[in-house]
Every structure is written in structure tokens, then in C-alpha cells.
Design an enzyme around this catalytic site. Sequence first.
Site, short mmCIF file in Angstrom:
data_model
loop_
_atom_site.label_atom_id
_atom_site.label_comp_id
_atom_site.label_asym_id
_atom_site.label_seq_id
_atom_site.Cartn_x
_atom_site.Cartn_y
_atom_site.Cartn_z
N HIS A 132 0.86 -1.18 0.00
CA HIS A 132 0.00 0.00 0.00
C HIS A 132 0.90 1.23 0.00
O HIS A 132 2.02 1.20 0.47
CB HIS A 132 -0.87 -0.03 1.26
CG HIS A 132 -1.95 0.98 1.34
ND1 HIS A 132 -1.72 2.30 1.68
CD2 HIS A 132 -3.29 0.87 1.16
CE1 HIS A 132 -2.86 2.95 1.71
NE2 HIS A 132 -3.83 2.12 1.38
N ASP A 209 3.19 -4.56 8.15
CA ASP A 209 1.92 -3.86 8.00
C ASP A 209 0.80 -4.89 8.08
O ASP A 209 0.58 -5.66 7.15
CB ASP A 209 1.91 -3.13 6.65
CG ASP A 209 0.55 -2.58 6.25
OD1 ASP A 209 -0.44 -2.81 6.98
OD2 ASP A 209 0.47 -1.93 5.20
N GLN A 212 -4.50 -5.61 6.89
CA GLN A 212 -5.46 -6.59 6.36
C GLN A 212 -5.44 -7.90 7.14
O GLN A 212 -6.20 -8.81 6.82
CB GLN A 212 -5.17 -6.86 4.89
CG GLN A 212 -5.37 -5.65 3.99
CD GLN A 212 -6.78 -5.11 4.03
OE1 GLN A 212 -7.75 -5.87 4.14
NE2 GLN A 212 -6.93 -3.79 3.95
N LYS A 235 -10.20 -1.69 10.42
CA LYS A 235 -10.09 -2.85 9.54
C LYS A 235 -10.57 -4.12 10.23
O LYS A 235 -10.80 -5.14 9.55
CB LYS A 235 -8.64 -3.06 9.09
CG LYS A 235 -7.99 -1.87 8.38
CD LYS A 235 -8.52 -1.65 7.00
CE LYS A 235 -7.66 -0.61 6.28
NZ LYS A 235 -8.15 -0.32 4.92
N CYS A 373 -4.81 2.25 -3.77
CA CYS A 373 -3.58 2.78 -3.16
C CYS A 373 -2.40 1.84 -3.36
O CYS A 373 -1.53 1.72 -2.49
CB CYS A 373 -3.78 3.10 -1.67
SG CYS A 373 -4.86 4.50 -1.38
#
Length: 415
Positions: A132, A209, A212, A235, A373
Site C-alpha cells: 500500500h 503492516d 489486512q 479494519k 492505493c
Amino acid sequence: MQNQVSHTAEKLDIKSLREEFPILRQKVNGYPLAYFDNAATTQKPARVIDALSTYYLEYNANIHRGIHTLAEKATKAFENTRKSVQQFINAPESEEIIFTRGTTESINLVAATYGRMMLEKGDEIIISGLEHHSNIVPWQLLAGEKQATIRVIPVQEDGSLDLNAYAQLLSGKTKIVAVNHASNSLGTINPVRQIIKKAHDAGAVVMIDGAQAGAHIPIDVKSLDCDFYTSSAHKFYGPTGAGFLYGRRELLEKMPPYMGGGEMIKDVSFSGTTYNDIPYKFEAGTPNIADVVAMNEAISFINQYGKEHMAAYENELLAYAVERTQNLSGFRAVGTASEKVSILSFLIDGIHSYDIGQMLDARGVAVRTGHHCTQPLMDHFGIEGTVRASLAVYNTKEEIDQFAEGLERVIKFMK
């Protein structure tokens, strides 16, 4: 497949679970809402919404600095969330949990503190082609400032990372490796444990990261052995504007503050300042108290139903979505890795993704269109963007049928 879905749904009691989400009861353009934009943000169960209201109605007060009843109650609720996050990701200590506005701020925090402290001219940062923009741009800013170099792990045609190429990128110059746990565009689940071990063997620190991963993948930072891990509450069924950063204590203690102000200090004088202990050193100013408190209820929701059961059900939904769409005229899936979270990205030959999104919305189906993104990833595949249907535990086979029937109508009308 249908028997498997029914069995899992019965175990989870999807009907009761869906009742926790008031927004799902509405109709959009005369059709039942089928919300398939969960990778952008998940919907919120009533318990999360109630937690926000309860804070403002019953104990709205600033935290850590008051001795009155409301301040003590607010502080306790805020710090209870820190303990819940610690357990949610199996961190060694609650002090290693820093509250931020979300994944983007967390990555910027690490780049601006650890990165500035550790990088020198000629050093290298490794990211992946699946990232991203929020896990690209902060490292570009840092590399430009420090005259460092960014290396990129290539993406293979199925949307998985080329780990052989990754091994070749690692060297004594590698100081930071920053990759996502799962791709927001394609759903690919990266082998982060393997990526972390190889990075550590090369002497690099790893930032994961997990935006998700929060709703879909069990997270165990001890087992992963990562140095930094971050996710955003919105999220994983929580409110917007709140998230967390996990960091190893020994790294956090060495890092300079990200922002100056109240809370992050022990003593202030005009001749100098003594910084607070972690995590407060990185939590300057009045935080987003209400949303952090409500994040605890999002974790409670996931814990109640069990992330493993939720993920199994979502995987079965994804398999059903693939089954219902793969034979549609001109349908082309983008990202077919064997390990995925419940994201179906696709194109239909001859029809612009934006048109598909608009026409699905006319029938109550919410999907995301565009580059998500991840412009470098779209460039890799030679496309402008995709249609992305991202599923959550409250979605159903009936909604997937509604989605597939909508696509059939789009194809019939546009072709």
C-alpha cells in the site's frame, strides 16, 4: 462446498452475528445491502457503537492526569484496551503497545524515529511490490533524507512474492524490511515468518503492516519474531482513527519521540526535557480516547466468535465467489495466490472497472474500484486498477449470488 459453508455458519451462527451490525439491515437502491468493501473498512457491531456513546455519555474525561472518578474510569478503560491488544497479538508486554491513529501513522512513526536514528548514506530498505502507498511513501521520504536506497521484492504473476529474488536483495546494507502481512489489493497472504527470519539473518529489522490481517489472520508477534507490527481498528470491526503499533521494548526505548507535548514527558524545563517511559513517550497529547476504548469491543467481538472460525468461513465464501464468477464472459481474476484473505480482485474484458462498480451499486452491491492505493502493483500488471470484492464474516452466499447476478447483468448490458 455448500455443506462446509453450512457447517461453519452453524458453528458461528451467522444469522445472530449479522444482527450485531445495524447497518446491514438497510436497503440500497431498493436492494438489500451487500457490503463487499471490507478491505477499505469493516462495518461496526452495535457493541462498538455503544462503547463510543457510553464513553461520551457517562465518563468523558481526559486520561492519566486526573484523580476524579470520571478520569480514573476513562483511564482504566483506555488501558484495558492496551492489555486486550497485547493479548490479541500475543505481545510480551502491554508497554510495547503504542496507540496511534492507525497503520499509516504507525509506519510513519517508525520511519521517522527508528529509521532516522539508524539509517546512514548507502543503507538499503526492502519493501515489496504488494505494498500500500502508506508502506511505500514513508520509506521514500526517509531514503531521500538519508541518501539510502529502496529495493523492491518482485511480484509473481499469481500475486505472490518472489522469495528467491528477496534472498538476493538482502545484504549487509539492508537495515529495514517492511512488508504487509496480506495484500489489500489482491488478498495475498505473505510468508512473513520466513521473510522475517531471512531479514534477521542479514541483520535487518522488520516492520509488518498488518492492516489486512487484523480481521482475518491470527497474529502472534512472539511466534513471528517481528520487530514492529501495526494494524488499524477500523479494519477489524472497530472505529476509525485508532490503531496500534507493537515494537520490541529494546527498540522502543532507544527510539526518540515522534511528537513533543504533554504525556510524553517526565520533567520539562527551559534547559531540557526528560522523556516518559514507553509507551507514553510516543503518545503525545490527548489521544483518541473514545475510539481506543471502543477498539476493545471490536477485539471482544472477534474473540467471541474466534478468528480461526471466522477465517474458515470467509475462505469458504471466497471459494464460492470464485466458483460463481470464474465462468462469466470476459471475467479475469487478478491475484490468484494459493494463500489469500477473502479478497476477489478482477476485471471484465471491455468494461471499465468504474462502470462495473456503479452498476453493481445500483443493485445494492458495494465494491471498490481503482488502484486501491497500490499504483506500483497495478503498473506491474499493466492495468489501471481492478474491481475489488472484499468479504467479511457477516457476508453470506446469498449476497454473493446477488453480486454474481449483478455482474451477469452488467456483462449483458455493456456487451
